[in-house]
Each structure stands twice: as C-alpha cells, then as structure tokens.
Scaffold this motif. Structure first.
Motif, PDB file in Angstrom:
ATOM      1  N   MET A  38       0.839  -1.212   0.000  1.00  0.00           N
ATOM      2  CA  MET A  38       0.000   0.000   0.000  1.00  0.00           C
ATOM      3  C   MET A  38       0.869   1.255   0.000  1.00  0.00           C
ATOM      4  N   SER A  39       0.389   2.282  -0.647  1.00  0.00           N
ATOM      5  CA  SER A  39       1.135   3.540  -0.742  1.00  0.00           C
ATOM      6  C   SER A  39       1.223   4.224   0.624  1.00  0.00           C
ATOM      7  N   TRP A  40       2.360   4.878   0.885  1.00  0.00           N
ATOM      8  CA  TRP A  40       2.463   5.658   2.133  1.00  0.00           C
ATOM      9  C   TRP A  40       1.731   6.995   1.961  1.00  0.00           C
ATOM     10  N   LEU A  41       1.358   7.314   0.730  1.00  0.00           N
ATOM     11  CA  LEU A  41       0.702   8.597   0.467  1.00  0.00           C
ATOM     12  C   LEU A  41      -0.444   8.388  -0.520  1.00  0.00           C
ATOM     13  N   PRO A  42      -1.467   7.672  -0.088  1.00  0.00           N
ATOM     14  CA  PRO A  42      -2.555   7.361  -1.019  1.00  0.00           C
ATOM     15  C   PRO A  42      -3.334   8.599  -1.445  1.00  0.00           C
ATOM     16  N   SER A  43      -3.347   9.620  -0.592  1.00  0.00           N
ATOM     17  CA  SER A  43      -4.162  10.800  -0.881  1.00  0.00           C
ATOM     18  C   SER A  43      -3.667  11.968  -0.035  1.00  0.00           C
ATOM     19  N   LEU A  44      -3.933  13.190  -0.506  1.00  0.00           N
ATOM     20  CA  LEU A  44      -3.637  14.378   0.305  1.00  0.00           C
ATOM     21  C   LEU A  44      -4.864  14.809   1.107  1.00  0.00           C
ATOM     22  N   LYS A  45      -5.963  14.126   0.909  1.00  0.00           N
ATOM     23  CA  LYS A  45      -7.197  14.479   1.632  1.00  0.00           C
ATOM     24  C   LYS A  45      -7.192  13.905   3.041  1.00  0.00           C
ATOM     25  N   THR A  46      -7.609  14.725   3.988  1.00  0.00           N
ATOM     26  CA  THR A  46      -7.752  14.253   5.364  1.00  0.00           C
ATOM     27  C   THR A  46      -9.087  14.759   5.906  1.00  0.00           C
ATOM     28  N   ALA A  47      -9.530  14.124   6.959  1.00  0.00           N
ATOM     29  CA  ALA A  47     -10.845  14.495   7.507  1.00  0.00           C
ATOM     30  C   ALA A  47     -10.802  15.836   8.236  1.00  0.00           C
ATOM     31  N   THR A  48      -9.696  16.117   8.875  1.00  0.00           N
ATOM     32  CA  THR A  48      -9.617  17.324   9.709  1.00  0.00           C
ATOM     33  C   THR A  48      -8.272  18.037   9.507  1.00  0.00           C
ATOM     34  N   PRO A  49      -8.192  19.323   9.913  1.00  0.00           N
ATOM     35  CA  PRO A  49      -6.910  20.030   9.869  1.00  0.00           C
ATOM     36  C   PRO A  49      -5.822  19.338  10.693  1.00  0.00           C
ATOM     37  N   GLU A  50      -6.184  18.822  11.846  1.00  0.00           N
ATOM     38  CA  GLU A  50      -5.162  18.175  12.669  1.00  0.00           C
ATOM     39  C   GLU A  50      -4.592  16.937  11.976  1.00  0.00           C
ATOM     40  N   GLU A  51      -5.457  16.157  11.339  1.00  0.00           N
ATOM     41  CA  GLU A  51      -4.945  15.015  10.574  1.00  0.00           C
ATOM     42  C   GLU A  51      -4.077  15.488   9.403  1.00  0.00           C
ATOM     43  N   GLY A  52      -4.435  16.613   8.840  1.00  0.00           N
ATOM     44  CA  GLY A  52      -3.644  17.171   7.748  1.00  0.00           C
ATOM     45  C   GLY A  52      -2.259  17.580   8.232  1.00  0.00           C
ATOM     46  N   TYR A  53      -2.225  18.103   9.437  1.00  0.00           N
ATOM     47  CA  TYR A  53      -0.935  18.481  10.022  1.00  0.00           C
ATOM     48  C   TYR A  53      -0.073  17.247  10.270  1.00  0.00           C
ATOM     49  N   SER A  54      -0.694  16.192  10.746  1.00  0.00           N
ATOM     50  CA  SER A  54       0.042  14.931  10.944  1.00  0.00           C
ATOM     51  C   SER A  54       0.583  14.400   9.619  1.00  0.00           C
ATOM     52  N   LEU A  55      -0.203  14.532   8.573  1.00  0.00           N
ATOM     53  CA  LEU A  55       0.257  14.094   7.253  1.00  0.00           C
ATOM     54  C   LEU A  55       1.454  14.932   6.800  1.00  0.00           C
ATOM     55  N   ALA A  56       1.405  16.236   7.090  1.00  0.00           N
ATOM     56  CA  ALA A  56       2.528  17.114   6.719  1.00  0.00           C
ATOM     57  C   ALA A  56       3.810  16.683   7.436  1.00  0.00           C
ATOM     58  N   ILE A  57       3.681  16.269   8.674  1.00  0.00           N
ATOM     59  CA  ILE A  57       4.854  15.770   9.413  1.00  0.00           C
ATOM     60  C   ILE A  57       5.368  14.486   8.766  1.00  0.00           C
ATOM     61  N   LYS A  58       4.449  13.604   8.422  1.00  0.00           N
ATOM     62  CA  LYS A  58       4.834  12.345   7.776  1.00  0.00           C
ATOM     63  C   LYS A  58       5.570  12.602   6.462  1.00  0.00           C
ATOM     64  N   MET A  59       5.046  13.527   5.672  1.00  0.00           N
ATOM     65  CA  MET A  59       5.681  13.862   4.405  1.00  0.00           C
ATOM     66  C   MET A  59       7.093  14.426   4.640  1.00  0.00           C
ATOM     67  N   SER A  60       7.231  15.262   5.662  1.00  0.00           N
ATOM     68  CA  SER A  60       8.534  15.870   5.962  1.00  0.00           C
ATOM     69  C   SER A  60       9.562  14.807   6.323  1.00  0.00           C
ATOM     70  N   ARG A  61       9.111  13.805   7.062  1.00  0.00           N
ATOM     71  CA  ARG A  61      10.035  12.741   7.473  1.00  0.00           C
ATOM     72  C   ARG A  61      10.367  11.801   6.325  1.00  0.00           C
ATOM     73  N   MET A  62       9.432  11.649   5.398  1.00  0.00           N
ATOM     74  CA  MET A  62       9.632  10.677   4.328  1.00  0.00           C
ATOM     75  C   MET A  62      10.786  11.089   3.413  1.00  0.00           C
ATOM     76  N   ALA A  63      10.944  12.388   3.180  1.00  0.00           N
ATOM     77  CA  ALA A  63      12.069  12.825   2.342  1.00  0.00           C
ATOM     78  C   ALA A  63      13.392  12.458   3.010  1.00  0.00           C
ATOM     79  N   VAL A  64      13.429  12.563   4.307  1.00  0.00           N
ATOM     80  CA  VAL A  64      14.647  12.172   5.048  1.00  0.00           C
ATOM     81  C   VAL A  64      14.872  10.671   4.921  1.00  0.00           C
ATOM     82  N   LYS A  65      13.806   9.917   5.110  1.00  0.00           N
ATOM     83  CA  LYS A  65      13.910   8.455   5.055  1.00  0.00           C
ATOM     84  C   LYS A  65      14.331   7.973   3.670  1.00  0.00           C
ATOM     85  N   LEU A  66      13.802   8.604   2.638  1.00  0.00           N
ATOM     86  CA  LEU A  66      14.147   8.182   1.286  1.00  0.00           C
ATOM     87  C   LEU A  66      15.576   8.601   0.916  1.00  0.00           C
TER      88      LEU A  66
END
Lengths: 75, 75, 75, 75, 75, 75
Positions: free
Chosen positions: B1-29
């Motif tokens: 499964m994709s680590w980034l299936p969509s940019l849509k989230t239910a709430t702003p707070e979930e969106g913020y968590s996704l932004a953190i995940k995206m920030s870390r993924m560039a480091v991991k890759l």
C-alpha cells in the motif's frame, strides 16, 4: 528523452518521487561530476540538518507537482 | 500500500500529521538506514535551530495539504 | 479536543496567533520532552538568527491561515 | 536583448533550465565580477549543503515558471 | 487595539511596511524582553547573512499582504 | 515619491529588477547606515552561500511580482 517530460503523475506518491528527482537534478546540473556528488552524499546523509534541508527542497518541489496535478483530486 | 494514497484528510489536525509524515519521508528516502536516522535524531531533537528547521518543512508541506483540502472549508 | 479544530479565525491577529501555535506544534511533536524544550528555549530566545528562523516559520504558516480565511476580506 | 524575455517555455524541462538561469542571475547581478564568481563556484560545488541551498532557489523559481506556463497542461 | 487589524493597505509601500511589522512581531512574541531584543539587534544588524534572513521573512510576509490586496491592482 | 509605487512592470526582466530592489530594501530598512551596509557587502559578495541566500530572497519576491503581472501573459 527528457528527464522531465511532464509534471503529471498518476498518484500522490509518484508525485512525491518526482519532487525528489527534481530536487536532485538541480544538484546534478550544478555539480555534474558523479564522483564528487557521491562523496558529498556521505556528508549530507549523515547530518540531521542537511537532511532537513533536503526535505525542505522536496517540500517546495512537491508543492509545484501537487498543484500541477490539481492535488490528485479524485484520490 | 502507498504511504501517500491521498492528500485528503478528515480534519486540519490530521492534515498536520500528514505534513509531518511527508517531511520525514524525504529524510527516510534520502537516508534509508534506520540506525543512522535514529542516531541523527538525537542531534536534531536537542538543537533549537534544528527543530525550527523541521518546523519550516512541516509548514511548507502543510500548505500543500491544506490547499488540497480546500482549507477544510466547512470546519 | 483537537489542538487544530479549524484554520478559521475571527481576525487577522488571531490568525497570526494560530500561525505561532502551529509553528510550535511541529517542534513539540518532534521533541515531546517539556524539560528539553524549555532548555532549548533559552538558546533560541537569545539568538538573533534563531528568532529570525522562528519568524520565517510563522510567516509560512500565516500564509496558510490567511488564505484559509480569504485574507479576512471584510476587515 | 533581454536575458528574460518571457517566462513561457515549450516544455517543463526548458522551464527548469530557465529556473536555474534565474537563480544564477541574482548571484551575477549581486556579484558581477566573473573571476570572483568562478572562485566561489569551487566552494559551493563541493559542499553538500551549498548545493542543497542552490536547489532550494531553483525550486522556488521553478514554482514561478511552472505557474506561468499553467504547468504545461497538455503535456 | 489590535496590532494587525487588517491586511489591507492603501499602497504597495504601506504593504511592505506591514510585512516588516509582521516579521518583527513573531520575534517580539517569542522574545518579549525589550532589553534582550535591543542587544540582539546589534548582532543581526551587523551581519550580512542575518540581514538577508530578515529580508527572506519580509519577502514571505509581503507575499501574503500583496495577495490580500489583490496586488493593488489599480496601481 | 514612493520607492514602490506599483508591482506592475512592463517586462519580466524589469520585474526581476524590482524583485532585487525589494530584497535590498528590507536590508536597508533594517540597517539604515550606509557605511555599515557597504562594509557588509564585502562579506556577502564574496561568499557563495551568502549569494545563494540573496538569490533565495529574490526568487521569493519575484514570485510576488510575477503574480502581480499575471506572469506577463502576452510575452
């Protein structure tokens, strides 16, 4: 063939991969020597701040890619 | 499964968590070695400027996520 | 309750406060230890460049908040 | 003839090249001495962080060029 | 009275002044001690890179202000 | 007369010049002493990273100017 034929990608994850590719290409075009870039890689891949800086470039390029794909609006 | 299936989230707070995940993924890759990343974490988690730099990347990614969600316009 | 229930605020000044909150939250989520963050605060609060870096993050987050509020168009 | 007659390019790759040109032009206009710039090139082309900083500028300029070209929407 | 009652200004130059004010406010809210800020000012006002960093923050805030004013479209 | 009467320019190149002017103005307004700025110029004009930082500010301001001019859509 072009290394950047289009900004369109099928999925957000592919778009993120493209953003990474774009980030690296500016480095490659500025420092075309493969050996030097390999050596420099040992530097930035072992520095927290260097990796954060890389992540910042990727985030900026991903903004462009995401916009080009209308944020993959169906996904 | 994709680590980034969509940019849509239910709430702003979930969106913020996704932004953190995206920030870390560039480091991991860029630095896939878990051990090295764990060691580097001790560096940036104890430096004020390093943490601010991380926050800058998150802010940039959150711009993308927020736009993708039309700023969660009903909330 | 969510720390980020909405990006909407009544006024630009409240939006700016929210941008500051968002900027700090990325730090908090990366370094959850209150004691360490308190110690780091003494560092960045006494460095001109560190404070400028903080202001950069706030500016980036404020862009997002301002857009979400349509730049508080009646004000 | 202008060094920047237009932001329009035929392809994304040409747009990326233009973004690199724009990034270098600010340096050239700030430090017009060719000899000094050549010497400085030896510095930044051998530093991982310097190259990442260059890539950040290119990413920012590419955002502008991509928008000007409506993200090359047919490609 | 609010320090930021509105993002609207009569002219681009006033908008630029507002962007400077916004940039300083994040510093002030992070380091409220007037004496310390005065001392830090001696640092950044005499460092080329510190001043460039300040200019970066202003540029980011000016983007927001300019957008809020529809780029002062009649001017 | 205002130093920034309008964000509109006739051409992209003039827009780029305006972006440089805007980038310098934040420095000037923060450090109004001409003598100090002249001395600092010797610093940043001889440092690769300092020049890249300047180019980053110009890129950010150029985004604003380009948007204000609708990317000079006829050119």
């Amino acid at each position: 063939m072009s290394w950047l034929p289009s900004l369109k990608t099928a999925t957000p994850e592919e778009g993120y991969s493209l953003a990474i590719k774009m980030s690296r290409m500016a480095v490659k075009l500025t420092q075309p020597d493969d050996e030097i870039r390999k050596r420099l890689r040992a530097d930035y891949a072992n520095s927290a701040d260097s990796l954060t800086m890389v992540s910042q470039v990727v985030a900026t390029n991903f903004q462009t890619v995401a916009q080009a794909n209308n944020y993959w609006s169906q996904s």
